[in-house]
Write an enzyme that holds these catalytic residues in place. Structure first.
Site, PDB file in Angstrom:
ATOM      1  N   HIS A 251     -14.289 -31.491   8.591  1.00 40.67           N
ATOM      2  CA  HIS A 251     -12.847 -31.619   8.818  1.00 40.67           C
ATOM      3  C   HIS A 251     -12.328 -30.442   9.655  1.00 40.67           C
ATOM      4  O   HIS A 251     -11.606 -30.629  10.627  1.00 40.67           O
ATOM      5  CB  HIS A 251     -12.102 -31.670   7.476  1.00 40.67           C
ATOM      6  CG  HIS A 251     -12.259 -32.987   6.769  1.00 40.67           C
ATOM      7  ND1 HIS A 251     -13.410 -33.339   6.109  1.00 40.67           N
ATOM      8  CD2 HIS A 251     -11.422 -34.047   6.639  1.00 40.67           C
ATOM      9  CE1 HIS A 251     -13.252 -34.548   5.590  1.00 40.67           C
ATOM     10  NE2 HIS A 251     -12.060 -35.002   5.902  1.00 40.67           N
TER      11      HIS A 251
ATOM     12  N   LYS B  36     -14.779 -38.897  -4.491  1.00 40.23           N
ATOM     13  CA  LYS B  36     -14.524 -38.931  -5.933  1.00 40.23           C
ATOM     14  C   LYS B  36     -13.345 -38.046  -6.275  1.00 40.23           C
ATOM     15  O   LYS B  36     -13.088 -37.045  -5.601  1.00 40.23           O
ATOM     16  CB  LYS B  36     -15.767 -38.499  -6.708  1.00 40.23           C
ATOM     17  CG  LYS B  36     -16.120 -37.026  -6.516  1.00 40.23           C
ATOM     18  CD  LYS B  36     -16.716 -36.433  -7.762  1.00 40.23           C
ATOM     19  CE  LYS B  36     -17.164 -35.005  -7.527  1.00 40.23           C
ATOM     20  NZ  LYS B  36     -16.376 -34.036  -8.282  1.00 40.23           N
TER      21      LYS B  36
END
Lengths: 199, 290
Positions: free
Chosen positions: A37, A105
């Site tokens: 990212h 998650k």
């Protein structure tokens, strides 16, 4: 029967999913976590191209264990990592690179839920720690980019087959299972506090 | 006589067993959780966890890709001539390749990854001298998803037991879905700030079905366990009855003016293992018998 979809997901595919559904995926998925990212957004800022096309692609918050045998990479274990670490970067990442699905998650915060709604992206939850089960759904490793970031932080390009079960935990309509559970937790909190003799 | 190679081999084997197979108390707690849950979502999460545990055993593969950082607890015999530290470090290096483990250890600022899980103060080793004739090495392979939710509070003594409970519930509400629940919680109470955090981690080494010997502490363990499980965070934070598999507390006396309290969060994959290395070089693995 759970839905089975092919990646990359079209906007129509993504918007056709509802929070709470169970699905399985076939096709290419890219791993990417903290450093991917940071790196991808830095590249963009400096007008540099990134080595993969994330448009409508499926991004997997995962830092796998990989093994190289005779110049070919194999997945040993590939469960999800905690998605909330990417909370501060994901809305911008979605806006700039327009992925169709993110697998992870633990869920993500409201700005990401909003970006998913705006750009037609879904968040698919896979059971944390179930890394051998997840690896069973990866049939081939096409290659790796940004390996210099380290094995867990690189972009691994994987071919998934019947990858799942995945729970649509945040849909492209602003619904989030985590927000729903959050409301229940708030309602349960007084009982728990009472058990502890707290106000 | 035990050689450095014996230590190395024992550490590689210990790490392999630890990342592949859970201690029986943790596996039992997960099975019990699956039986307890009635809704489809938490049952599906626990089913995936249990299936994954079986697949890892069958394939002799690490159950989770996050094989953690390696935290060691070593008890040496009174006389020990072998370089245990070197054996452990080389053992970690070899296990990273041979098991394999994920190379997780990086420089904290540059984030440079040497690729072998070895760097300054990593593996981290806690030392003790005991009265047995064997070397005992215990390891915790500690993942980051859960570790990142850990916390310390320097409470004032007036905050008392209520303050401790308040800190526990608020820390676990904040952790929510992030640390791969159902979690195992280690709590430290007392000592100084550093001792308290150490105690919280050491508490995770005790099997889940053993309560603290001090009845007051045992009562607090049970109370917190029951209360946190009433929150409904559930497996993977998707809701359900099982938020926590167990909670252990360790304490130390502290300064009259302070009340440190610490929480170390462990994911469902509560991986811990130990090995005893006897003077003739033979080894046993008490946590991973059978």
């Amino acid at each position: 029967m759970p839905k089975r979809l092919k990646t990359p997901l079209s906007e129509e595919d993504a918007r056709g999913l509802r929070a709470g559904e169970t699905i399985y995926l076939d096709g290419v998925i890219y791993t990417g976590r903290d450093e991917v990212h940071i790196h991808a957004l830095e590249h963009l800022e400096h007008g540099k191209k990134i080595p993969v096309d994330f448009n409508r692609a499926t991004l997997f918050h995962c830092g796998p264990i990989m093994k190289k045998v005779d110049d070919k990479w194999f997945v040993v274990a590939a469960g999800p990592t905690t998605s909330s670490r990417m909370n501060s970067l994901e809305p911008q990442f979605i806006e700039q690179f327009r992925p169709g699905a993110i697998i992870g998650k633990g869920g993500m915060s409201q700005p990401t839920v909003d970006a998913m709604k705006k750009y037609g992206c879904v968040y698919l939850a896979i059971t944390g720690g179930a890394a051998v089960l997840a690896a069973k759904g990866i049939k081939n490793v096409q290659g790796v980019e940004w390996y210099e970031l380290g094995m867990p932080e690189a972009i691994w390009i994987m071919d998934a087959y019947n990858f799942g079960p995945l729970t649509v935990a945040i849909d492209a309509h602003g619904n989030s299972l985590y927000a729903d559970v959050g409301v229940k937790i708030k309602a349960n909190e007084p009982k728990a506090r009472e058990r502890l003799g707290l106000k | 006589m035990v050689t450095e190679a014996d230590i190395q081999n024992a550490v590689v084997e210990l790490l392999r067993k630890t990342v592949v197979r859970l201690p029986s108390d943790v596996e039992q707690a997960l099975n019990k959780a699956y039986e307890t849950e009635t809704d489809e979502v938490p049952r599906m999460q626990l089913k995936a966890i249990l299936d994954n545990i079986d697949l890892a055993k069958k394939g002799n593969t690490p159950m989770c890709q996050d094989t953690g950082v390696t935290i060691f607890y070593v008890t040496l015999p009174k006389e020990c001539k072998v370089d245990v530290e070197k054996g452990i470090i080389e053992g970690v290096r070899r296990a990273t390749k041979e098991v394999p483990l994920r190379p997780n250890a990086v420089h904290p600022i540059t984030r440079k990854n040497p690729g072998d899980n070895v760097g300054d103060r990593m593996p981290y080793i806690n030392w003790k001298v005991g009265d047995k004739d064997y070397i005992e090495i215990t390891v915790m392979t500690k993942g980051a998803g859960s570790e990142n939710m850990s916390a310390l509070a320097m409470l004032t003594p007036s905050a008392g037991l209520k303050g401790i409970k308040e800190f526990a519930i608020s820390t676990l509400l904040r952790a929510g879905s992030n640390p791969c629940p159902p979690t195992i919680i280690g709590m430290g109470i007392g000592g100084s700030s550093d001792i308290c955090m150490k105690l919280a981690k050491e508490a995770l080494l005790r099997p889940l079905d053993q309560r603290h010997a001090d009845p007051e502490i045992a009562k607090l363990e049970t109370e917190l366990y029951e209360a946190i499980n009433m929150l409904g965070i559930g497996p993977m934070g998707l809701g359900g009855k099982t938020t926590m598999l167990g909670l252990n507390i360790e304490y130390a006396y502290c300064h009259t003016a302070s009340l440190p309290v610490a929480i170390n969060v462990q994911c469902w994959a509560g991986r811990r293992g130990n090995v005893r290395i006897y003077p003739d070089g033979k080894t046993t693995f008490p946590t991973h018998e059978g």
